[in-house]
Scaffold this motif. Structure first.
Motif, PDB file in Angstrom:
ATOM      1  N   MET A   1      -0.399  19.410 -18.647  1.00  0.00           N
ATOM      2  CA  MET A   1      -0.220  20.232 -17.476  1.00  0.00           C
ATOM      3  C   MET A   1      -0.854  19.609 -16.226  1.00  0.00           C
ATOM      4  SD  MET A   1       0.051  23.941 -17.532  1.00  0.00           S
ATOM      5  CE  MET A   1       0.984  24.950 -18.530  1.00  0.00           C
ATOM      6  N   GLU A   2      -1.962  18.955 -16.440  1.00  0.00           N
ATOM      7  CA  GLU A   2      -2.640  18.355 -15.308  1.00  0.00           C
ATOM      8  C   GLU A   2      -1.773  17.291 -14.635  1.00  0.00           C
ATOM      9  OE1 GLU A   2      -6.652  16.404 -15.189  1.00  0.00           O
ATOM     10  OE2 GLU A   2      -7.056  18.191 -16.375  1.00  0.00           O
ATOM     11  N   GLN A   3      -1.041  16.525 -15.414  1.00  0.00           N
ATOM     12  CA  GLN A   3      -0.205  15.464 -14.866  1.00  0.00           C
ATOM     13  C   GLN A   3       0.945  16.029 -14.045  1.00  0.00           C
ATOM     14  OE1 GLN A   3       0.876  13.205 -18.274  1.00  0.00           O
ATOM     15  NE2 GLN A   3      -0.934  11.915 -18.165  1.00  0.00           N
ATOM     16  N   GLU A   4       1.472  17.133 -14.409  1.00  0.00           N
ATOM     17  CA  GLU A   4       2.589  17.735 -13.677  1.00  0.00           C
ATOM     18  C   GLU A   4       2.159  18.263 -12.318  1.00  0.00           C
ATOM     19  OE1 GLU A   4       4.593  20.638 -16.033  1.00  0.00           O
ATOM     20  OE2 GLU A   4       4.799  19.264 -17.710  1.00  0.00           O
ATOM     21  N   SER A   5       0.942  18.685 -12.191  1.00  0.00           N
ATOM     22  CA  SER A   5       0.499  19.264 -10.925  1.00  0.00           C
ATOM     23  C   SER A   5       0.092  18.191  -9.912  1.00  0.00           C
ATOM     24  CB  SER A   5      -0.664  20.223 -11.163  1.00  0.00           C
ATOM     25  OG  SER A   5      -1.776  19.510 -11.668  1.00  0.00           O
ATOM     26  N   GLN A   6      -0.115  16.954 -10.353  1.00  0.00           N
ATOM     27  CA  GLN A   6      -0.484  15.884  -9.420  1.00  0.00           C
ATOM     28  C   GLN A   6       0.763  15.381  -8.702  1.00  0.00           C
ATOM     29  OE1 GLN A   6      -2.453  12.894 -11.645  1.00  0.00           O
ATOM     30  NE2 GLN A   6      -4.346  14.048 -11.877  1.00  0.00           N
ATOM     31  N   HIS A   7       0.643  15.175  -7.394  1.00  0.00           N
ATOM     32  CA  HIS A   7       1.732  14.651  -6.583  1.00  0.00           C
ATOM     33  C   HIS A   7       1.391  13.221  -6.170  1.00  0.00           C
ATOM     34  CE1 HIS A   7       3.664  18.546  -6.257  1.00  0.00           C
ATOM     35  NE2 HIS A   7       2.479  19.075  -6.001  1.00  0.00           N
ATOM     36  N   TRP A   8       2.408  12.478  -5.854  1.00  0.00           N
ATOM     37  CA  TRP A   8       2.159  11.125  -5.395  1.00  0.00           C
ATOM     38  C   TRP A   8       1.676  11.174  -3.957  1.00  0.00           C
ATOM     39  CZ3 TRP A   8       4.850   8.985  -1.311  1.00  0.00           C
ATOM     40  CH2 TRP A   8       5.989   9.662  -0.895  1.00  0.00           C
ATOM     41  N   SER A   9       0.960  10.168  -3.556  1.00  0.00           N
ATOM     42  CA  SER A   9       0.441  10.125  -2.186  1.00  0.00           C
ATOM     43  C   SER A   9       0.618   8.715  -1.644  1.00  0.00           C
ATOM     44  CB  SER A   9      -1.028  10.521  -2.143  1.00  0.00           C
ATOM     45  OG  SER A   9      -1.799   9.576  -2.849  1.00  0.00           O
ATOM     46  N   LEU A  10       0.646   8.629  -0.357  1.00  0.00           N
ATOM     47  CA  LEU A  10       0.808   7.355   0.323  1.00  0.00           C
ATOM     48  C   LEU A  10      -0.527   6.946   0.912  1.00  0.00           C
ATOM     49  CD1 LEU A  10       2.826   5.199   1.210  1.00  0.00           C
ATOM     50  CD2 LEU A  10       3.254   6.543   3.240  1.00  0.00           C
ATOM     51  N   ASP A  11      -0.967   5.752   0.539  1.00  0.00           N
ATOM     52  CA  ASP A  11      -2.246   5.262   1.029  1.00  0.00           C
ATOM     53  C   ASP A  11      -2.038   4.693   2.431  1.00  0.00           C
ATOM     54  OD1 ASP A  11      -4.823   4.436   1.249  1.00  0.00           O
ATOM     55  OD2 ASP A  11      -4.685   2.859  -0.276  1.00  0.00           O
ATOM     56  N   LYS A  12      -2.817   5.136   3.389  1.00  0.00           N
ATOM     57  CA  LYS A  12      -2.662   4.696   4.774  1.00  0.00           C
ATOM     58  C   LYS A  12      -3.427   3.413   5.072  1.00  0.00           C
ATOM     59  CE  LYS A  12      -1.871   9.308   6.518  1.00  0.00           C
ATOM     60  NZ  LYS A  12      -2.308  10.358   7.418  1.00  0.00           N
ATOM     61  N   ARG A  13      -4.151   2.905   4.126  1.00  0.00           N
ATOM     62  CA  ARG A  13      -4.889   1.668   4.330  1.00  0.00           C
ATOM     63  C   ARG A  13      -3.937   0.486   4.162  1.00  0.00           C
ATOM     64  NH1 ARG A  13      -9.296   2.001  -0.037  1.00  0.00           N
ATOM     65  NH2 ARG A  13      -7.538   2.958  -1.092  1.00  0.00           N
ATOM     66  N   ILE A  14      -4.228  -0.570   4.901  1.00  0.00           N
ATOM     67  CA  ILE A  14      -3.428  -1.790   4.809  1.00  0.00           C
ATOM     68  C   ILE A  14      -4.322  -2.885   4.242  1.00  0.00           C
ATOM     69  CG2 ILE A  14      -2.151  -3.542   6.069  1.00  0.00           C
ATOM     70  CD1 ILE A  14      -1.433  -1.431   8.103  1.00  0.00           C
ATOM     71  N   ASN A  15      -3.828  -3.522   3.220  1.00  0.00           N
ATOM     72  CA  ASN A  15      -4.585  -4.584   2.584  1.00  0.00           C
ATOM     73  C   ASN A  15      -4.479  -5.851   3.436  1.00  0.00           C
ATOM     74  OD1 ASN A  15      -5.871  -6.218   0.795  1.00  0.00           O
ATOM     75  ND2 ASN A  15      -4.665  -5.598  -0.976  1.00  0.00           N
ATOM     76  N   LEU A  16      -5.573  -6.562   3.599  1.00  0.00           N
ATOM     77  CA  LEU A  16      -5.609  -7.771   4.417  1.00  0.00           C
ATOM     78  C   LEU A  16      -4.680  -8.844   3.853  1.00  0.00           C
ATOM     79  CD1 LEU A  16      -6.988  -8.819   6.942  1.00  0.00           C
ATOM     80  CD2 LEU A  16      -8.825  -9.705   5.511  1.00  0.00           C
ATOM     81  N   SER A  17      -4.560  -8.935   2.555  1.00  0.00           N
ATOM     82  CA  SER A  17      -3.676  -9.930   1.951  1.00  0.00           C
ATOM     83  C   SER A  17      -2.211  -9.661   2.302  1.00  0.00           C
ATOM     84  CB  SER A  17      -3.860  -9.970   0.430  1.00  0.00           C
ATOM     85  OG  SER A  17      -3.492  -8.736  -0.145  1.00  0.00           O
ATOM     86  N   HIS A  18      -1.843  -8.397   2.450  1.00  0.00           N
ATOM     87  CA  HIS A  18      -0.477  -8.065   2.867  1.00  0.00           C
ATOM     88  C   HIS A  18      -0.203  -8.543   4.287  1.00  0.00           C
ATOM     89  CE1 HIS A  18      -0.448  -4.710  -0.310  1.00  0.00           C
ATOM     90  NE2 HIS A  18       0.260  -5.729  -0.764  1.00  0.00           N
ATOM     91  N   ILE A  19      -1.176  -8.406   5.155  1.00  0.00           N
ATOM     92  CA  ILE A  19      -1.017  -8.861   6.539  1.00  0.00           C
ATOM     93  C   ILE A  19      -0.839 -10.383   6.567  1.00  0.00           C
ATOM     94  CG2 ILE A  19      -2.186  -9.117   8.771  1.00  0.00           C
ATOM     95  CD1 ILE A  19      -3.467  -6.378   8.239  1.00  0.00           C
ATOM     96  N   PHE A  20      -1.682 -11.106   5.822  1.00  0.00           N
ATOM     97  CA  PHE A  20      -1.572 -12.564   5.778  1.00  0.00           C
ATOM     98  C   PHE A  20      -0.253 -13.009   5.165  1.00  0.00           C
ATOM     99  CE2 PHE A  20      -6.413 -12.750   5.814  1.00  0.00           C
ATOM    100  CZ  PHE A  20      -6.471 -13.086   7.148  1.00  0.00           C
ATOM    101  N   THR A  21       0.169 -12.333   4.119  1.00  0.00           N
ATOM    102  CA  THR A  21       1.432 -12.688   3.468  1.00  0.00           C
ATOM    103  C   THR A  21       2.606 -12.467   4.414  1.00  0.00           C
ATOM    104  OG1 THR A  21       0.512 -12.085   1.324  1.00  0.00           O
ATOM    105  CG2 THR A  21       2.908 -12.242   1.479  1.00  0.00           C
ATOM    106  N   THR A  22       2.607 -11.346   5.103  1.00  0.00           N
ATOM    107  CA  THR A  22       3.682 -11.052   6.057  1.00  0.00           C
ATOM    108  C   THR A  22       3.677 -12.060   7.201  1.00  0.00           C
ATOM    109  OG1 THR A  22       3.533  -8.707   5.512  1.00  0.00           O
ATOM    110  CG2 THR A  22       4.659  -9.280   7.552  1.00  0.00           C
ATOM    111  N   ALA A  23       2.498 -12.400   7.703  1.00  0.00           N
ATOM    112  CA  ALA A  23       2.406 -13.391   8.786  1.00  0.00           C
ATOM    113  C   ALA A  23       2.900 -14.749   8.297  1.00  0.00           C
ATOM    114  CB  ALA A  23       0.970 -13.486   9.284  1.00  0.00           C
ATOM    115  N   ALA A  24       2.536 -15.128   7.077  1.00  0.00           N
ATOM    116  CA  ALA A  24       2.986 -16.412   6.539  1.00  0.00           C
ATOM    117  C   ALA A  24       4.503 -16.429   6.384  1.00  0.00           C
ATOM    118  CB  ALA A  24       2.315 -16.678   5.195  1.00  0.00           C
ATOM    119  N   MET A  25       5.077 -15.341   5.951  1.00  0.00           N
ATOM    120  CA  MET A  25       6.535 -15.258   5.813  1.00  0.00           C
ATOM    121  C   MET A  25       7.214 -15.367   7.172  1.00  0.00           C
ATOM    122  SD  MET A  25       6.939 -12.353   2.843  1.00  0.00           S
ATOM    123  CE  MET A  25       8.607 -12.024   3.310  1.00  0.00           C
ATOM    124  N   LEU A  26       6.677 -14.702   8.178  1.00  0.00           N
ATOM    125  CA  LEU A  26       7.271 -14.765   9.513  1.00  0.00           C
ATOM    126  C   LEU A  26       7.163 -16.170  10.101  1.00  0.00           C
ATOM    127  CD1 LEU A  26       6.060 -11.371  11.014  1.00  0.00           C
ATOM    128  CD2 LEU A  26       8.387 -12.004  10.341  1.00  0.00           C
TER     129      LEU A  26
END
Length: 78
Positions: A1-26
């Motif tokens: 029952m506990e698992q059904e009541s939990q909802h997904w959430s969006l983390d508003k933090r941005i990981n530094l590695s994602h920024i570097f990866t995106t910059a490298a791709m660009l």
């Protein structure tokens, strides 16, 4: 029952590695685009040069044809 009541959430933090990866791709995309542009420019210049050569060869062939026609006419007269 506990698992059904939990909802997904969006983390508003941005990981530094994602920024570097995106910059490298660009940056990689920009470098790739520049290289493609340079190759296209080179091919355009080569195409223009080839057109000039073909035009010169075409005029030479026309002159040769004219000379051959005159020779054939001259031979036919004699």
């Amino acid at each position: 029952m506990e698992q059904e009541s939990q909802h997904w959430s969006l983390d508003k933090r941005i990981n530094l590695s994602h920024i570097f990866t995106t910059a490298a791709m660009l940056i990689s995309l920009f470098v790739w685009g520049n290289k493609i542009d340079q190759r296209v420019t080179t091919l355009e210049a080569q195409t223009a040069a080839n057109k000039e050569v073909v035009n010169r060869l075409d005029s030479r062939l026309d002159r040769i044809e004219d000379k051959l026609d005159r020779l054939i006419e001259h031979k036919a007269e004699h």
